[in-house]
Enzyme design. Structure first.
Site, PDB file in Angstrom:
ATOM      1  N   HIS A   1      34.165  46.381  51.552  1.00 56.66           N
ATOM      2  CA  HIS A   1      33.964  44.927  51.408  1.00 56.66           C
ATOM      3  C   HIS A   1      35.257  44.179  51.079  1.00 56.66           C
ATOM      4  O   HIS A   1      35.254  42.952  51.007  1.00 56.66           O
ATOM      5  CB  HIS A   1      32.913  44.624  50.329  1.00 56.66           C
ATOM      6  CG  HIS A   1      31.562  45.179  50.632  1.00 56.66           C
ATOM      7  ND1 HIS A   1      30.888  44.908  51.806  1.00 56.66           N
ATOM      8  CD2 HIS A   1      30.738  46.018  49.931  1.00 56.66           C
ATOM      9  CE1 HIS A   1      29.728  45.549  51.812  1.00 56.66           C
ATOM     10  NE2 HIS A   1      29.607  46.234  50.695  1.00 56.66           N
TER      11      HIS A   1
ATOM     12  N   ASP B   1      27.754  53.094  55.862  1.00 58.79           N
ATOM     13  CA  ASP B   1      27.213  52.576  54.608  1.00 58.79           C
ATOM     14  C   ASP B   1      26.029  51.659  54.936  1.00 58.79           C
ATOM     15  O   ASP B   1      25.944  51.098  56.033  1.00 58.79           O
ATOM     16  CB  ASP B   1      28.319  51.801  53.865  1.00 58.79           C
ATOM     17  CG  ASP B   1      27.921  51.367  52.462  1.00 58.79           C
ATOM     18  OD1 ASP B   1      28.239  52.099  51.510  1.00 58.79           O
ATOM     19  OD2 ASP B   1      27.286  50.293  52.318  1.00 58.79           O
TER      20      ASP B   1
ATOM     21  N   HIS C   1      25.504  48.780  53.831  1.00 59.69           N
ATOM     22  CA  HIS C   1      25.963  47.402  53.957  1.00 59.69           C
ATOM     23  C   HIS C   1      27.015  47.268  55.054  1.00 59.69           C
ATOM     24  O   HIS C   1      27.774  48.211  55.308  1.00 59.69           O
ATOM     25  CB  HIS C   1      26.593  46.928  52.638  1.00 59.69           C
ATOM     26  CG  HIS C   1      25.693  47.055  51.449  1.00 59.69           C
ATOM     27  ND1 HIS C   1      25.730  48.141  50.596  1.00 59.69           N
ATOM     28  CD2 HIS C   1      24.719  46.235  50.981  1.00 59.69           C
ATOM     29  CE1 HIS C   1      24.824  47.978  49.641  1.00 59.69           C
ATOM     30  NE2 HIS C   1      24.191  46.840  49.847  1.00 59.69           N
TER      31      HIS C   1
ATOM     32  N   ASP D   1      24.039  54.934  50.681  1.00 62.71           N
ATOM     33  CA  ASP D   1      23.002  54.021  50.180  1.00 62.71           C
ATOM     34  C   ASP D   1      21.938  53.725  51.244  1.00 62.71           C
ATOM     35  O   ASP D   1      21.029  52.930  51.012  1.00 62.71           O
ATOM     36  CB  ASP D   1      23.610  52.729  49.596  1.00 62.71           C
ATOM     37  CG  ASP D   1      24.840  52.233  50.316  1.00 62.71           C
ATOM     38  OD1 ASP D   1      25.179  52.766  51.374  1.00 62.71           O
ATOM     39  OD2 ASP D   1      25.468  51.282  49.808  1.00 62.71           O
TER      40      ASP D   1
HETATM   41  N1  Q9C Z   1      20.356  43.938  44.053  1.00 61.33           N
HETATM   42  C1  Q9C Z   1      28.929  49.160  48.441  1.00 61.33           C
HETATM   43  O1  Q9C Z   1      27.933  49.819  48.706  1.00 61.33           O
HETATM   44  N2  Q9C Z   1      24.894  43.792  45.835  1.00 61.33           N
HETATM   45  N3  Q9C Z   1      28.858  47.973  47.839  1.00 61.33           N
HETATM   46  C2  Q9C Z   1      23.633  44.462  45.771  1.00 61.33           C
HETATM   47  C3  Q9C Z   1      21.343  44.538  44.885  1.00 61.33           C
HETATM   48  C4  Q9C Z   1      25.800  44.263  46.846  1.00 61.33           C
HETATM   49  C5  Q9C Z   1      27.586  47.441  47.439  1.00 61.33           C
HETATM   50  C6  Q9C Z   1      22.683  43.854  44.781  1.00 61.33           C
HETATM   51  C7  Q9C Z   1      26.358  45.596  46.520  1.00 61.33           C
HETATM   52  C8  Q9C Z   1      27.569  45.972  47.334  1.00 61.33           C
HETATM   53  C9  Q9C Z   1      30.268  49.687  48.736  1.00 61.33           C
HETATM   54 ZN    ZN Z   2      26.841  49.911  50.448  1.00 67.16          ZN
END
Ligand code: Q9C
Ligand code: ZN
Length: 340
Positions: A159, A194, A196, A283
């Site tokens: 990100h 991933d 995301h 994830d």
């Molecule tokens: N309630 C990576 O997996 N927010 N980053 C999630 C869920 C975003 C995750 C909130 C999380 C980013 C690298």
């Molecule tokens: Zn992620």
């Protein structure tokens, strides 16, 4: 297989992040590392080595100097006028079309940040650099003939963009590795599995024709990172056609996921890269606390096998994956699939 990990990364521990205005615990906890390392040693997957100190040069190849200087000094600047030394969070953000970089620290906090999930504390810079060096060392080992390498990176990276932090990510480890592999414009593919979308990686390579980016992820219309990751984002200029987004709906089954992966891998093969970097997030797992996909450990193994079938020298870079109890199991399932 060769595994790269730095003990320095253990010091990375968010005191809290902000969600809906409230301080809450981050899902990215250091215990994730222990889950992965113990599964790796149980299955005797390979030797774990520390990264080389590559300095800042490979980081400068993908991030703006201003962001690097901001990240390196933010906590120090912040604690000069905060005696209780809270982590750094922005108060202001730059709105669309108003990307002017201010010289004031309060302005820069928002200029370089997209959300409240990347607090900066006394350990952030050192741990982010150690994480980036793991990925970079992995890239160097591929160049010197290693066929499969796993970089156990934490904090994660995908990100983080050329000039922004977000979503637990400070420096884009996978992008740093991919850029380091692309010497003399050698073609490199970054495959992002991933849950995301890797909005940072996409932004870094969006106009670069030598580096292909493809990602399968939760539809950003419904989840983080919200503002990028849509199927019509295909790259720009000479790089038109080298960016592939496959947004998937909440509830996506393992069969749907694998079949979408196989079509994305066909496009990757058409690009015919010399090197492959995988942004390896777990994830997508059915029990992950922030996932809405139905991928099991068997499915994750299958993902590894599909990537093995491409026949490319591959560096896997750790990204997300937050169901700690099974995270190591999933990493190993993936890596064993990748080894074939
Ligand atoms: N309630 C990576 O997996 N927010 N980053 C999630 C869920 C975003 C995750 C909130 C999380 C980013 C690298
Ligand atoms: Zn992620």
């Amino acid at each position: 297989m060769l595994i790269i990990f730095s003990d320095l990364q253990r010091a990375h521990r968010h005191k809290y992040i902000l969600r809906r205005g409230k301080p809450v615990q981050s899902y990215d906890v250091p215990e994730r590392i222990d889950s992965i390392l113990s599964a790796i040693s149980e299955r005797q997957l390979g030797q774990v080595i520390a990264p080389d100190d590559a300095g800042l040069e490979p980081i400068r190849a993908v991030h703006h100097e201003g962001m690097i200087q901001y990240l390196a000094t933010a906590y120090k600047q912040h604690s000069m006028d905060n005696e209780n030394s809270t982590p750094v969070f922005p108060d202001y953000f730059s709105p669309p079309g108003q990307r002017r970089r201010p010289s004031s620290f309060d302005g820069q906090k928002g200029y370089y940040c997209m959300d409240m999930e990347v607090p900066i504390d006394e350990n952030t810079w050192d741990t982010a650099v150690a994480s980036a060096h793991c990925a970079w060392t992995g890239a160097m080992r591929l160049r010197s003939g290693e066929r499969y390498v796993y970089a156990l990176c934490r904090p994660p990276g995908h990100h983080a963009g050329p000039d922004f932090l977000g979503g637990y990510c400070y420096l884009n480890n996978a992008a740093i590795a991919a850029q380091a592999l692309s010497v003399e414009n050698e073609r490199v593919a970054v495959l992002d599995i991933d849950y995301h979308h890797g909005n940072g990686t996409q932004a870094i390579f969006y106009s670069g024709p030598a580096i292909w980016y493809g990602s399968l992820h939760i539809d950003p219309d419904t989840a983080y990172p919200y503002f990028a990751g849509y199927a019509d984002e295909r790259g720009t200029g000479e790089a038109q056609g080298t960016n592939w987004n496959v947004p998937l709906q909440p509830g996506t089954s393992q069969e749907q996921y694998i079949s979408a992966l196989k079509s994305l891998l066909d496009h990757l093969s058409d690009f015919d890269p010399r090197w492959l970097v995988v942004s390896a997030g777990f994830d997508t797992y059915i029990h992950d606390p922030i996932s809405a996909f139905q991928v099991t450990t068997t499915g994750i193994h299958e993902i590894g096998r599909c990537i093995h079938a491409l026949g490319k020298p591959t560096l896997a870079v750790q990204e997300g994956g937050y169901f700690i109890q099974d995270l190591g199991l999933n990493v190993v399932a993936f890596l064993e699939g990748l080894l074939g």
